[in-house]
Structure formats: C-alpha cells, structure tokens
Design an enzyme around this catalytic site. Sequence first.
Site, PDB file in Angstrom:
ATOM      1  N   CYS D  77       0.889  -1.134  -0.052  1.00  0.00           N
ATOM      2  CA  CYS D  77       0.024   0.098   0.076  1.00  0.00           C
ATOM      3  C   CYS D  77       0.830   1.119  -0.100  1.00  0.00           C
ATOM      4  CB  CYS D  77      -0.882   0.183   1.213  1.00  0.00           C
ATOM      5  SG  CYS D  77      -1.614   1.761   1.636  1.00  0.00           S
ATOM      6  N   ILE D  78       0.551   2.079  -1.030  1.00  0.00           N
ATOM      7  CA  ILE D  78       1.382   3.346  -1.015  1.00  0.00           C
ATOM      8  C   ILE D  78       1.554   4.266   0.348  1.00  0.00           C
ATOM      9  CG2 ILE D  78      -0.382   4.618  -2.243  1.00  0.00           C
ATOM     10  CD1 ILE D  78       2.149   5.762  -3.821  1.00  0.00           C
TER      11      ILE D  78
END
Lengths: 98, 98, 118, 118, 132, 132
Positions: D77-78
């Site tokens: 997840c960024i």
Amino acid sequence: MLHTVNKSPFQNGTLASCLRFMNSGDVLLLLEDGVLAAAAGTRCSAMIEQLLQSNPEVYALTADLDARGLKRVIPGVKQIDYEGFVDLVAQHSMHAWL
Amino acid sequence: MLHTVNKSPFQNGTLASCLRFMNSGDVLLLLEDGVLAAAAGTRCSAMIEQLLQSNPEVYALTADLDARGLKRVIPGVKQIDYEGFVDLVAQHSMHAWL
Amino acid sequence: MKFAVLVYEGPYNHEASDSAYNFIKAALKKGHEIRGIFFYHDGVYNVTKLMEPPQDDRHIANRWSELGALGIDIVACIAAAKRRGIVDDVLVPNVRISGLGQLTMMAIEADRMVTFGD
Amino acid sequence: MKFAVLVYEGPYNHEASDSAYNFIKAALKKGHEIRGIFFYHDGVYNVTKLMEPPQDDRHIANRWSELGALGIDIVACIAAAKRRGIVDDVLVPNVRISGLGQLTMMAIEADRMVTFGD
Amino acid sequence: MAEVKKIMFTVRKAPHGSIYVYEGLEVKLIMAAYDADISVVFMDDGVFALQKGQNTKALGIKGFEATYGALVDYEISKIYVDRESLLSRGMTEADLLVIGEDEESEEPLHPQVVDADFIANLMAQQHNILCF
Amino acid sequence: MAEVKKIMFTVRKAPHGSIYVYEGLEVKLIMAAYDADISVVFMDDGVFALQKGQNTKALGIKGFEATYGALVDYEISKIYVDRESLLSRGMTEADLLVIGEDEESEEPLHPQVVDADFIANLMAQQHNILCF
C-alpha cells in the site's frame, strides 16, 4: 463459517471474543500463538473443551504445535497442515480475529 | 518500585500479571492503551479500585486519557503529564510490563 | 539523573515511539541527562530517512535526528537492523548503527533504563 | 478457487508473514489461484531488498519476489509504505507499490480473502 | 450484471495505542467509492474508537474523530456496535460519536447498538470480512 | 571499584508468534560477556519459551532450544520460572529445558521454579530490568 485465532488465550482476549460470535456449525482454526489454546490441562483448556460440545470442528495447525513443543493436545482437536488450512478456507467463508 | 502498563486490560492480561508482582509501596503508571484500566464503571475497574486500597499511588498519563476521550476516571487515580512521568522514574527503579 | 531509553516498536504503527519521544523531551526539560537511546526489534525502523509521512503529520525520523543533533547517542541495533533492511545508507543524520554492547553499556551506566514497546 | 492474501505485519518480527507464505505455497500446490497479495500497516516492510538476514535464516523479501515471478500480483500500500520509508528504489523485483483500490479489487474479486497479522 | 459483493469490516482494537484503527479507517473510506455493500462492526476495544471527545493534541499524533463523524457522507451507513463490548466498558449510546445526519430529518445519526447474534448472522452473509 | 550492577531480564511473551523471545535471547548472550550480575525470570507466556521438544522445522523459522540449553555455559545461571505461570499452563518442572549441567556433579541443571513473592523481591533489588 471459519474463524481463525492466532493469539495466546492466556494473555489475550481474542479467543474469548471469537467464541461469543460463533454460530453452531462454525469451524475454528487455531494458528500461531493461538495453538496454545489447544494444550490439554491448562487454565484455558475449558474454553476449547466447551466449544467442542457445540462445534466439533476445531483445528490446530501442526507446524505451530510442533514449534512450541505442545504434545498434550485436547482430545477432539484435529491437527492439520497448511494444505488442510487451505481446504478449510476453500470450504468456508472466514473471519480472521486479529 | 515503579511499574508501567501500556495494554488494555479488556483484551490483554498484562495488568493482571503486573498486579500479582507488586509489593506494597510500589507505584503503578498506566500509559498508552493501559489508561483504559483507569476508566470508571467498567468490567475492569475493580482491578485498579482494589489496588488503590493497598497501593495508593496509581497514575495515568493525561495525554493518553485525553486522546481516548476518557473523562470518568476512577477516584484516587492521579493524572500526570510526561514531566510527572519523568519524576516518577527519577524517584523509583522500574519495570515496564511489555 | 542519567536515563537511557529503549524503543522496541517502529514509527507510526505503535505509540511506543511517540511515548519515548515525549518522555525524553520532558526529561531534557527537567534537566536530566539522556545517556542514550537504543532501538531494538522493529524499533530500528524509526531512523530511516526514506519515510515520508503526510505533511500534516509528525516526521518521526527527523525528530530523532534533532535529538541526536543535541549530542544524544542514538543507536539502532545492527543485528535487528540488518534483518529488517535498515542500513547506513538510509539513516537520518545523527544516529548510528552498532551492536548490543552499546545497549549493555547503557543498561549498566544509566541510573534508569526506560523501555517503550508493544 | 481464487484467494487473496492480506498481510499486516513486517518480516521476522511477527509470524504473520511466515504463515501467509506457508498458506500461499500450500494453496498453489493444491491448484488454487492467488488473485493477489496485499501488504498493509507494517506489512509493507516485507518487500525491501535491503534486508540481510543471517545466512542460515530465510530471506523473506526474496521469497515474496519469487512468488511475484510466478505472476502473482504483489502490492504494498502506497500510503502505508510512504509513512514507513518503503519506496520504489528499495523494492525487490516482482512487487509493486499501489493504492488501496487494489486491495478493494482483491476483496471484491477474490472468492476468499485471508488476513494474517498480529 | 454481477451481484454487489457484501464486505464487512470488524474493528476490534483500541485507538491510538496502535495505528490499526487509523489506517483501517483509510481503507473504509477508499472502499466506499467502489461498488460494494459495506458494513462496519465495532466490537471489543474497537468501541473505544467511537468514544466522543477524543483529543490527541498532547500526544502529538493525528486524531480521526472528524472523519468518523462523516462516515455517512461517504455512504457508509451500516455501522454497528456490539452491545456487550460497549456495556462492559462502561459506555452507553450517549458516549458514541455522531456518524452523520439523516438526509431528510437532519437528525444526528448514531451507530446502531446490536447483540452478538445479530453480528454473527451478519458475518455469515458476507462475501469477505476484513479485521482492522 | 564500582559495584557490579544487577540486571534482570523478564520474559513474558510466547515464543515463535513474535521474534521478541528470540531477539531477547541474543541480548542476554551478549550482556553475559560484560561485568554485570544477570538474572532471567520467565513468567506468563514466557514459560512456553522453556518448553522441551520445540521443533520449528515445518514453520521454516529458526529455533533456539539449543541456545537456551547452554545458558549456563554463558555464565547465566540465575534462571527463575514463576510457579503460577507454569502450573496454570499445565506444565511442570519436567517439561522444562535443561539449561546446562553442574560443573562438578555434571548433573543437568533446570531453571528454578519460584513464587511471585520471590520474584517481586528480586525485582526490587535490581539496578535495571529489561522486559523481552
């Protein structure tokens, strides 16, 4: 439904919570530190012993039992490997009690 | 001695363990999720209420109470800030119950 | 008095890192000496300069670096750091990677060792 | 059947990462499809190539990379990654950083989502 | 047309001691933009996430009370609280955050307090359940 | 000459579910090389770390039973186990790892099972206590 519990019942309330939300016919899998609940003759054994009367399908991951040297497992708890874990997930929708 | 507990008593056995090893005269500081034990009128309040009878010095970190919106604190629990925490550590040797 | 602080958990994920920081700031304000700060277990993640939190949030690695600039010895355990991918190249300034001997010296030399973790 | 796997904890520190890996290996062996693997919270630490565990220990990032080489979509997840210092430059091959929309698609498209964490 | 999938979130951890509740909230807000039938259940220490009047300023970390207060604006309206978890923590419905307002009456909306049976049955109907 | 400092380790977590016990053991082995008076107390789920017959092969992670079995060789001989923690987990002294052998008699050495009072008083005498 399949419920998974990965915490020790001696120090954490997760198993107790999970039990409160299990329907009859639901299945429990103990893994990681959760397998400590499958040990026979402990302060917490009654939780699983009682569950077995209404929900006979209770599993514990063998790799996790072995890692912890647990040899006295509550009668009725079924030991399975990761492939057995996969089969359980394929058969049931699930909730991981994290 | 100063004991610090940072876990919720509702889901974790840390506070219960700590209490078992406290001598009279020992001091307890609740911080982080541990401050949930200082809430009045809960299933777990009796743990701290009982402790206060033998060990009157029980503290809870104000910043942690505020973050959780806990306004009803057990009478007798003293609220302190981080400087008060520092003072407690300066006065006592300590064990952090992690 | 001489304090040492031990941090077991990474930034943002657990409050440990924030509690340790707030404790140290208060100790300095009260005139105590910080003998050292030691990061162990996931605590080693505290000192990577690659972290980029949202602009309205605290920058945890920079906070440690600022404490290091005051002359406080800040050490991440080499064994724990290697296993987790924290290497010299990614450290913020004013912190270092070293062995558990450093933790031992802190535990022996500090009047109080305060541990923050999960 | 189509599985997606969600991992919340970093490598070595918690067993979650090992359980997820062992589960996925078994699922592949039984002929199931892995729709994707998503790393969230401290899980994003799983895919840094900078980790260097002791030689006699497993290399967790490389294990994920090998699964990625099989064509499995592996996503960190960024938002969680930025905050923790996991950036494109430090990724092992065959994994990528992307948004929570990827997790959403996995949760919708996979027949089962299996979560491992603390 | 494919049926809309039911996705449930369970919130079991206390807020602020760890980031799980905060980052879990981010997932709910994103997922709400997709075509899914979302429900959120607060149980165990997760009910503390809904406590009114949280103030994280002295801690120095970001709060999320305002975001919870707008869940309904994100079209997440199936929000449930386990009654036993709430009561055993000394809380009542009056302690809970408002999660938005009713579109027509403009009355404040509260999470719905329900029993374990209700939650267990809702769980059994889900396509997937994520625990944050 | 400065007095030798008393340092205690408490082990409270279960092994393998997290790395705390394993990495905590590394600290004890290093610290044993320094001039300190070390004691180790196993309590709560930490007593599972001393369970005989652990086999982590199928998990694929490193075990540490052999290292515990040589603690005495590292000159760490003050090893205590909280009796109540042990009994409530269905364990007895016979379940515990051997931690070395007596130098003279060559008899196997076991950790010493003690009561909470003993531990609380030992704690009060320490210079610093680390919880792993």
